[in-house]
Structures are given as C-alpha cells and as structure tokens.
Design a protein around this motif. Structure first.
Motif, PDB file in Angstrom:
ATOM      1  N   MET A 161       0.832  -1.205   0.000  1.00  0.00           N
ATOM      2  CA  MET A 161       0.000   0.000   0.000  1.00  0.00           C
ATOM      3  C   MET A 161       0.866   1.255   0.000  1.00  0.00           C
ATOM      4  O   MET A 161       0.633   2.202  -0.763  1.00  0.00           O
ATOM      5  CB  MET A 161      -0.891  -0.024   1.245  1.00  0.00           C
ATOM      6  CG  MET A 161      -1.763   1.208   1.469  1.00  0.00           C
ATOM      7  SD  MET A 161      -3.186   1.264   0.377  1.00  0.00           S
ATOM      8  CE  MET A 161      -2.639   2.479  -0.786  1.00  0.00           C
ATOM      9  N   TYR A 162       1.867   1.251   0.837  1.00  0.00           N
ATOM     10  CA  TYR A 162       2.765   2.396   0.975  1.00  0.00           C
ATOM     11  C   TYR A 162       3.526   2.654  -0.327  1.00  0.00           C
ATOM     12  O   TYR A 162       3.600   3.787  -0.818  1.00  0.00           O
ATOM     13  CB  TYR A 162       3.734   2.138   2.127  1.00  0.00           C
ATOM     14  CG  TYR A 162       4.768   3.215   2.347  1.00  0.00           C
ATOM     15  CD1 TYR A 162       4.417   4.557   2.341  1.00  0.00           C
ATOM     16  CD2 TYR A 162       6.103   2.888   2.566  1.00  0.00           C
ATOM     17  CE1 TYR A 162       5.367   5.544   2.548  1.00  0.00           C
ATOM     18  CE2 TYR A 162       7.053   3.864   2.776  1.00  0.00           C
ATOM     19  CZ  TYR A 162       6.685   5.190   2.762  1.00  0.00           C
ATOM     20  OH  TYR A 162       7.619   6.170   2.958  1.00  0.00           O
ATOM     21  N   ALA A 163       4.068   1.581  -0.914  1.00  0.00           N
ATOM     22  CA  ALA A 163       4.816   1.726  -2.159  1.00  0.00           C
ATOM     23  C   ALA A 163       3.917   2.220  -3.289  1.00  0.00           C
ATOM     24  O   ALA A 163       4.314   3.079  -4.092  1.00  0.00           O
ATOM     25  CB  ALA A 163       5.467   0.397  -2.540  1.00  0.00           C
ATOM     26  N   SER A 164       2.688   1.696  -3.360  1.00  0.00           N
ATOM     27  CA  SER A 164       1.750   2.128  -4.409  1.00  0.00           C
ATOM     28  C   SER A 164       1.441   3.605  -4.291  1.00  0.00           C
ATOM     29  O   SER A 164       1.329   4.321  -5.300  1.00  0.00           O
ATOM     30  CB  SER A 164       0.456   1.318  -4.320  1.00  0.00           C
ATOM     31  OG  SER A 164       0.708  -0.054  -4.467  1.00  0.00           O
ATOM     32  N   SER A 165       1.294   4.083  -3.061  1.00  0.00           N
ATOM     33  CA  SER A 165       0.992   5.490  -2.835  1.00  0.00           C
ATOM     34  C   SER A 165       2.193   6.374  -3.163  1.00  0.00           C
ATOM     35  O   SER A 165       2.071   7.369  -3.884  1.00  0.00           O
ATOM     36  CB  SER A 165       0.549   5.705  -1.388  1.00  0.00           C
ATOM     37  OG  SER A 165       0.332   7.066  -1.117  1.00  0.00           O
ATOM     38  N   ILE A 166       3.362   6.014  -2.659  1.00  0.00           N
ATOM     39  CA  ILE A 166       4.565   6.824  -2.877  1.00  0.00           C
ATOM     40  C   ILE A 166       4.963   6.837  -4.345  1.00  0.00           C
ATOM     41  O   ILE A 166       5.360   7.863  -4.894  1.00  0.00           O
ATOM     42  CB  ILE A 166       5.729   6.298  -2.012  1.00  0.00           C
ATOM     43  CG1 ILE A 166       5.408   6.486  -0.525  1.00  0.00           C
ATOM     44  CG2 ILE A 166       7.026   7.030  -2.356  1.00  0.00           C
ATOM     45  CD1 ILE A 166       5.178   7.917  -0.105  1.00  0.00           C
ATOM     46  N   PHE A 167       4.858   5.686  -5.018  1.00  0.00           N
ATOM     47  CA  PHE A 167       5.256   5.590  -6.419  1.00  0.00           C
ATOM     48  C   PHE A 167       4.172   6.087  -7.374  1.00  0.00           C
ATOM     49  O   PHE A 167       4.299   5.949  -8.579  1.00  0.00           O
ATOM     50  CB  PHE A 167       5.628   4.148  -6.767  1.00  0.00           C
ATOM     51  CG  PHE A 167       6.810   3.624  -5.995  1.00  0.00           C
ATOM     52  CD1 PHE A 167       7.736   4.498  -5.436  1.00  0.00           C
ATOM     53  CD2 PHE A 167       6.995   2.268  -5.808  1.00  0.00           C
ATOM     54  CE1 PHE A 167       8.825   4.019  -4.704  1.00  0.00           C
ATOM     55  CE2 PHE A 167       8.082   1.780  -5.090  1.00  0.00           C
ATOM     56  CZ  PHE A 167       8.989   2.659  -4.539  1.00  0.00           C
ATOM     57  N   GLN A 168       3.080   6.623  -6.793  1.00  0.00           N
ATOM     58  CA  GLN A 168       2.014   7.252  -7.571  1.00  0.00           C
ATOM     59  C   GLN A 168       1.375   6.280  -8.575  1.00  0.00           C
ATOM     60  O   GLN A 168       1.348   6.508  -9.785  1.00  0.00           O
ATOM     61  CB  GLN A 168       2.546   8.489  -8.288  1.00  0.00           C
ATOM     62  CG  GLN A 168       3.083   9.555  -7.339  1.00  0.00           C
ATOM     63  CD  GLN A 168       3.727  10.718  -8.043  1.00  0.00           C
ATOM     64  OE1 GLN A 168       3.404  11.022  -9.205  1.00  0.00           O
ATOM     65  NE2 GLN A 168       4.656  11.400  -7.379  1.00  0.00           N
ATOM     66  N   MET A 169       0.856   5.184  -8.018  1.00  0.00           N
ATOM     67  CA  MET A 169       0.128   4.190  -8.809  1.00  0.00           C
ATOM     68  C   MET A 169      -1.297   4.100  -8.276  1.00  0.00           C
ATOM     69  O   MET A 169      -1.636   3.184  -7.520  1.00  0.00           O
ATOM     70  CB  MET A 169       0.801   2.821  -8.731  1.00  0.00           C
ATOM     71  CG  MET A 169       2.210   2.784  -9.251  1.00  0.00           C
ATOM     72  SD  MET A 169       2.865   1.122  -9.125  1.00  0.00           S
ATOM     73  CE  MET A 169       4.558   1.384  -9.526  1.00  0.00           C
ATOM     74  N   PRO A 170      -2.146   5.053  -8.612  1.00  0.00           N
ATOM     75  CA  PRO A 170      -3.497   5.096  -8.023  1.00  0.00           C
ATOM     76  C   PRO A 170      -4.343   3.870  -8.322  1.00  0.00           C
ATOM     77  O   PRO A 170      -5.233   3.518  -7.550  1.00  0.00           O
ATOM     78  CB  PRO A 170      -4.105   6.360  -8.648  1.00  0.00           C
ATOM     79  CG  PRO A 170      -3.302   6.616  -9.875  1.00  0.00           C
ATOM     80  CD  PRO A 170      -1.920   6.138  -9.568  1.00  0.00           C
ATOM     81  N   GLU A 171      -4.068   3.178  -9.438  1.00  0.00           N
ATOM     82  CA  GLU A 171      -4.871   2.000  -9.773  1.00  0.00           C
ATOM     83  C   GLU A 171      -4.646   0.858  -8.796  1.00  0.00           C
ATOM     84  O   GLU A 171      -5.478  -0.066  -8.709  1.00  0.00           O
ATOM     85  CB  GLU A 171      -4.566   1.535 -11.206  1.00  0.00           C
ATOM     86  CG  GLU A 171      -3.200   0.896 -11.408  1.00  0.00           C
ATOM     87  CD  GLU A 171      -2.090   1.906 -11.674  1.00  0.00           C
ATOM     88  OE1 GLU A 171      -1.039   1.512 -12.196  1.00  0.00           O
ATOM     89  OE2 GLU A 171      -2.283   3.100 -11.359  1.00  0.00           O
ATOM     90  N   LEU A 172      -3.531   0.893  -8.040  1.00  0.00           N
ATOM     91  CA  LEU A 172      -3.267  -0.143  -7.042  1.00  0.00           C
ATOM     92  C   LEU A 172      -3.728   0.256  -5.650  1.00  0.00           C
ATOM     93  O   LEU A 172      -3.935  -0.596  -4.794  1.00  0.00           O
ATOM     94  CB  LEU A 172      -1.765  -0.447  -6.994  1.00  0.00           C
ATOM     95  CG  LEU A 172      -1.150  -1.145  -8.205  1.00  0.00           C
ATOM     96  CD1 LEU A 172       0.315  -1.443  -7.945  1.00  0.00           C
ATOM     97  CD2 LEU A 172      -1.895  -2.425  -8.546  1.00  0.00           C
ATOM     98  N   VAL A 173      -3.860   1.557  -5.421  1.00  0.00           N
ATOM     99  CA  VAL A 173      -4.230   2.029  -4.083  1.00  0.00           C
ATOM    100  C   VAL A 173      -5.590   1.483  -3.664  1.00  0.00           C
ATOM    101  O   VAL A 173      -5.778   1.045  -2.532  1.00  0.00           O
ATOM    102  CB  VAL A 173      -4.212   3.574  -4.033  1.00  0.00           C
ATOM    103  CG1 VAL A 173      -4.826   4.069  -2.720  1.00  0.00           C
ATOM    104  CG2 VAL A 173      -2.785   4.094  -4.182  1.00  0.00           C
ATOM    105  N   SER A 174      -6.554   1.487  -4.584  1.00  0.00           N
ATOM    106  CA  SER A 174      -7.905   1.039  -4.243  1.00  0.00           C
ATOM    107  C   SER A 174      -7.958  -0.429  -3.822  1.00  0.00           C
ATOM    108  O   SER A 174      -8.500  -0.746  -2.754  1.00  0.00           O
ATOM    109  CB  SER A 174      -8.851   1.293  -5.419  1.00  0.00           C
ATOM    110  OG  SER A 174     -10.147   0.839  -5.131  1.00  0.00           O
TER     111      SER A 174
END
Length: 582
Positions: A161-174
């Motif tokens: 979750m943290y990596a998805s948010s920091i690396f700006q991958m919104p499709e994975l955040v959900s």
C-alpha cells in the motif's frame, strides 16, 4: 488484483460485411487480437526481470542491501514518482562509469518497503499484472495460523500500500486499501496500528476512519499509542474515547490525575535508563512498580539492561497481567528480544501463561515471525537469528513445563475477536468445499475433522440460512464457551493447514478470493454497468484460476503417485450457482 484470463489460441476470420478499411479481420476478432498482443507484450517485458541470460538494465535500486536492476525508461513511463526522480536526479555512479545507483531507503519520506514488496510492485510496473504475495514474507511460522490477519500478512500488505501510494500508482491504491480494510475487522487490535499509520501518511480517509474507530473502542493503553502513533492521531483517538465515556457515564472509572502523573514520571525515568531515579520516585509516593506496569513498559520500550536492573530490584511481579491480560513475557515475545525473554524466564516468568484470548508467549512470537526470518542462515560474524532464538527458547521452556493454566474469555471484546476469526475460517472452508469439493473433503479427512462436532455444526449451518454459530447458551459458563470456541477453531485451522500442505495451488486461489474478491463476488448485480462488467470479468478469471489450480495440484499428485480426482464440471456449476444465488 488477479492475472487476466488467457487469450484465445485461435483467431476467427470472416468475409462479413462488417469490415473496416478493407481489413479481413472482423470487429469481434479485434478485442481478442488486442488482448493477445497485450499479453505477449507483458510476457516479453517480464523477461527483462526474470531473464538471467542478459542484463539490459541501466540503473540499480538498492533494496535491503540487494541490487535490483531496473530500466529507467519503463519506470518513468509507468510511475510519476520515478519520472520526476530520474528527471532531476541522475543517481550515484560507481567509479569507472558504472550504472547509477538509487537507495530505496533514501527515496522514501517515511516508513520502509522490503525487497519482496518492491519486486512485486516492479513486476506490476513491467507486466501490468500483480503477482501473488510470496509466502515466505506474507505468512507466519505458526502451523495452525490461517494467515488471514497475522502480522506478517498485514505488514506485507502495508508495504504494498505504501509503495503504491509513494510511487504514484493510483490503480493499485484502491485494491490494497480494500485488502487492508478486510484486515481491520479481524486482526488483533495491536496489529491494526501499522495499518493506521499507513492510512494516516497516505491520506486514506476511509481506512483511517475505520482504524481510528477500532483502536478508540479497544483497551489499548494511551501510553502505548503515544509511543507508536503520530501525535495528532493519538489526539483523535482521545477525543473519540472522551465522547464514548460521556455517553456511558455509569461505566466510567474515575482517573486520579496525580496518580497518572506519578506513573508517567516512572516511565520517563525508564526511558532515560535511570533506574536510580525510579527507586527515588518509588520512595516519594505510594505508587509501586506493579501499579505503573513498569516491567511491561521496560520490556516493550527500554534497553535490555534496564529490564535486568528493574528485575534486580526484586520489587515487581514478573507474572503480573496488565489491564489487557498480557504478562511481561507476552510483551517481551511481541518485541522478540532474546535477552529480555531469557532474563524474564530466569526470574520465574511462566511461559505457559495465556492471554485472555488464549495466546501463549511462544504463539505470539510465532505469529509475528516470517518464514524468511525464521529460516535465515546467518553467516559467521553476522548478528544471530533473533527470531528463531526467541521461538526456540520459549518452546524449550514450554516442553520443560507444559502445564498451562485455565484461561477464560474475560471480555466481550476478546469473544468478538474469536468469533471474527471463526467466521473467516468457516467461510474459507465453505468456499473450499464449493470450489474444490474433493480436495476439501480430502483435507478434512487428513485433518480428522470430518467427524468433529464443529464440522457437523458447520454443515448444518451451511444448509440453513438461519444457522448462527454465535447463538448463546445461557447455561454455558465462560470456561466451557472458551473450550468450545477454541476446539472449533483448532479443527478449522487444522483443515486449512492440511489444504495448504497438500493442495498449495488451490489454497492460493482461496487466499486471493478471501482477501480481494469475496465482497465483490457476493454482489455481482450491484454497482454501475461498468462495475458489473468488471466484476463479471473477474468472475470469469476466477473460474479459470480454479481450473488451473486444480490441474496443477492434480499433476503434482500424479507425479508423486497420489490419487486425487475432482469433477471439473461440479466446480464450475458450484461457482455458477453461488453467483446466481447472491
């Protein structure tokens, strides 16, 4: 997120009038051709990561001391974070003009992302497909744990979750937020803390609100929250607890401000490693070490030598339980510091004491330890394997004194935790019976669980919509209730463990379904047209995953001479009937 379904192996050509620009390919064929092309592209890019024959990477990312070769053009195209990074930072090149290096730890504003989590995210960047979580870092070493909410499972999801948010991958955040939301309701409340931290830093309002509500309603002490959470989060929790106390004045215990102040002074003295000051504070007031839970505090937060010095005073009960039912040894097991555990055992700490929800110190330690850490081989000169030492020491002590005292469910909160875990296990076994009927039956036979009363009740409940395992018998004592619930949980856990051992691929499908797809699959007809379309696509992928897992396990059985058969049609029909019902 699951891998997409395999594309059709053949293309259909037609001379229909539905042609465009003279092409001989029909409109119906175009989506299949596009899917085939995307899958081929994904497989080709995957070779850049897994292929060892040639290394075309143009930069290295150092993760937990290990070099990971990356291709900056791909990362920059897929992630806004890496696009900005490579644009302004050329990296640190080695002498002789080697590839530029980037230390992942230096790139993160807070927290950490482990090697395996980074590889999972990197694989998604290259292929567009999310690989299953590696078992060695997303499960614990407790053989009867279902790994649905143990700390390693939570920590790995938090890293993703943290990596998805920091690396700006919104499709994975959900999807990762949905996975963490699933943990919040069934995890031990202390294991909700890392989820709360990542929700706060990544500004995930829904996840944050649920975590704060769970912690505010719990009996976690404020002193612990202040140690582990940002100040404004703690203040938020205090406000919610204050409102709850105002609405329930009859059950509110009076708090003595002077007493609380003196206890805090003792804790601050321990933080300063000043045991002499602790002795002085004890003489100035009527507060004792046990009143301040000083040993619990030292075992959780202080240097091991401070714990030894406090033990040396001989003024504290080494087997004292705090307000949550944890002894000092339970707290030390959560910290996993061998020297503290040994010191406590030497002073008479009882390894067989159980928490209010039935955990021993060694079971706590096991559920906090990843297989990767437990089985890690230490080279000469390296730090010893603390994870394994803690477990081995506690197991030896348990074998030396195996008699465990009776533990009862002392609060409704603990009973609710047990019920949540039972609900997950019963759902899992029920879906195993649906997706893999023969395999599930064999796992239950191996576990000798088919004839137990627990599974008799489960079968009866599954046949009746009114079946409720939480029905209360007014004549049942807390101790009898505890034995019944734990007996039932043990039978379910044993079945799940047998399934993991003998049907690993089928178990992986169930893991994925229970984590990410269960809420969606139960409501195929709800949501917008686009959402329904996505759900149905995932449903078709799930059927494909079920069949592939069955075939893989069956092939392995054939190789080792085991016989196993399951009706493919009954699996598909079962899944289809379930979807229609909901």
């Amino acid at each position: 997120m699951a891998t997409s379904a395999e594309p059709s192996s053949s293309l259909s050509f037609t001379s229909s009038s539905h042609m465009s620009n003279g092409s001989n390919i029909s409109h119906e064929t175009l989506p299949s051709l596009e899917a085939m092309s995307l899958n081929k592209l994904s497989a080709n890019l995957d070779q850049l990561l897994v292929g060892s024959s040639c290394d075309y990477s143009d930069a290295d990312v150092i993760v937990e001391g290990t070099r990971v070769g990356v291709h900056r053009c791909i990362l920059a195209a897929r992630s806004g974070f890496f696009h900005d990074l490579f644009k302004k930072d050329k990296g640190v090149s080695e002498k002789g003009g080697g590839k530029p290096k980037y230390c992942l730890e230096d790139l993160l504003p807070y927290g950490s992302v482990g090697y395996e989590a980074f590889l999972v995210l990197l694989s998604y960047v290259y292929t567009g497909k999310l690989k299953p979580s590696p078992m060695e870092v997303s499960t614990c070493v407790d053989n009867i744990c279902p790994h649905d909410s143990c700390r390693p499972a939570i920590n790995f999801a938090v890293e993703l979750m943290y990596a998805s948010s920091i690396f700006q991958m919104p499709e994975l955040v959900s999807p990762f937020q949905r996975r963490l939301l699933n943990f919040v309701g069934k995890a031990l409340v202390e294991d909700v803390i890392p989820i709360l931290v990542v929700a706060f830093h990544c500004q995930l309002s829904q996840l944050f609100a649920q975590c704060v509500d769970r912690v505010a309603r719990s009996d976690l002490e404020i002193v612990s929250l202040e140690k582990e959470l940002p100040h404004e989060v703690v203040e938020n929790i205090k406000v919610l607890r204050g409102k709850s106390q105002c609405s329930d004045k009859d059950n509110t215990e009076s708090v003595d401000p002077l007493r609380e102040k003196r206890i805090r002074r003792i804790h601050k003295a321990l933080d300063s490693d000043d045991v002499e000051l602790v002795k002085l504070l004890l003489t100035e007031s009527e507060i004792t070490l046990d009143d301040a839970n000083a040993l619990h505090y030292a075992a959780a937060y202080c240097d091991p030598k401070v714990v030894n010095e406090v033990l040396g005073l001989g003024l504290a009960d080494v087997n004292l339980q705090n307000s949550r039912g944890y002894t000092v040894l339970h707290i030390a097991a959560m910290r996993k510091e061998p020297s503290i555990i040994v010191s406590l055992l030497t002073k008479g700490a009882c390894a067989s004491d159980l928490t209010s929800d039935g955990q021993s110190a060694v079971s706590i330690c096991r559920r906090l330890t990843r297989p990767k850490d437990y089985h890690a081989k230490m080279e000469q000169g390296q730090e010893t394997n603390k994870d394994r030492i803690c477990i081995d020491v506690l197991e030896r002590e348990m074998r030396r004194n195996p008699m465990a005292p009776n533990a009862s469910i002392s609060s409704q909160t603990m009973a609710d935790d047990l019920h949540m875990r039972l609900l997950y296990l019963e759902n899992r076994v029920a879906f195993a019976r649906l997706f893999f009927p023969s395999e599930a039956k064999l796992a239950m036979d191996i576990a000798h669980a088919e004839t137990t009363s627990e599974f008799a009740r489960l079968a009866a409940a599954s046949k009746s919509s009114s079946g409720n395992f939480r029905e209360v018998d007014l004549n049942e004592t807390p101790i009898v209730q505890k034995k019944r619930l734990f007996s039932r949980m043990e039978a379910l856990m044993k079945t799940v463990e047998m399934g993991r051992r003998y049907f690993p691929h089928c178990s992986e499908v169930l893991d994925k379904f229970m984590e990410d797809d269960l809420p969606e699959m139960l409501y195929l007809e709800k949501g917008t047209t686009e959402e329904q379309k996505i759900k149905r696509m995932r449903y078709m992928e799930l059927k494909d995953d079920v069949q592939k897992a069955f075939n893989k396990d069956k092939a392995e059985f054939d190789r080792v001479g085991l016989s196993s058969s399951s009706s493919s049609s009954s699996q598909k029909d079962g899944v289809k009937q379930r979807a229609r019902k909901v």
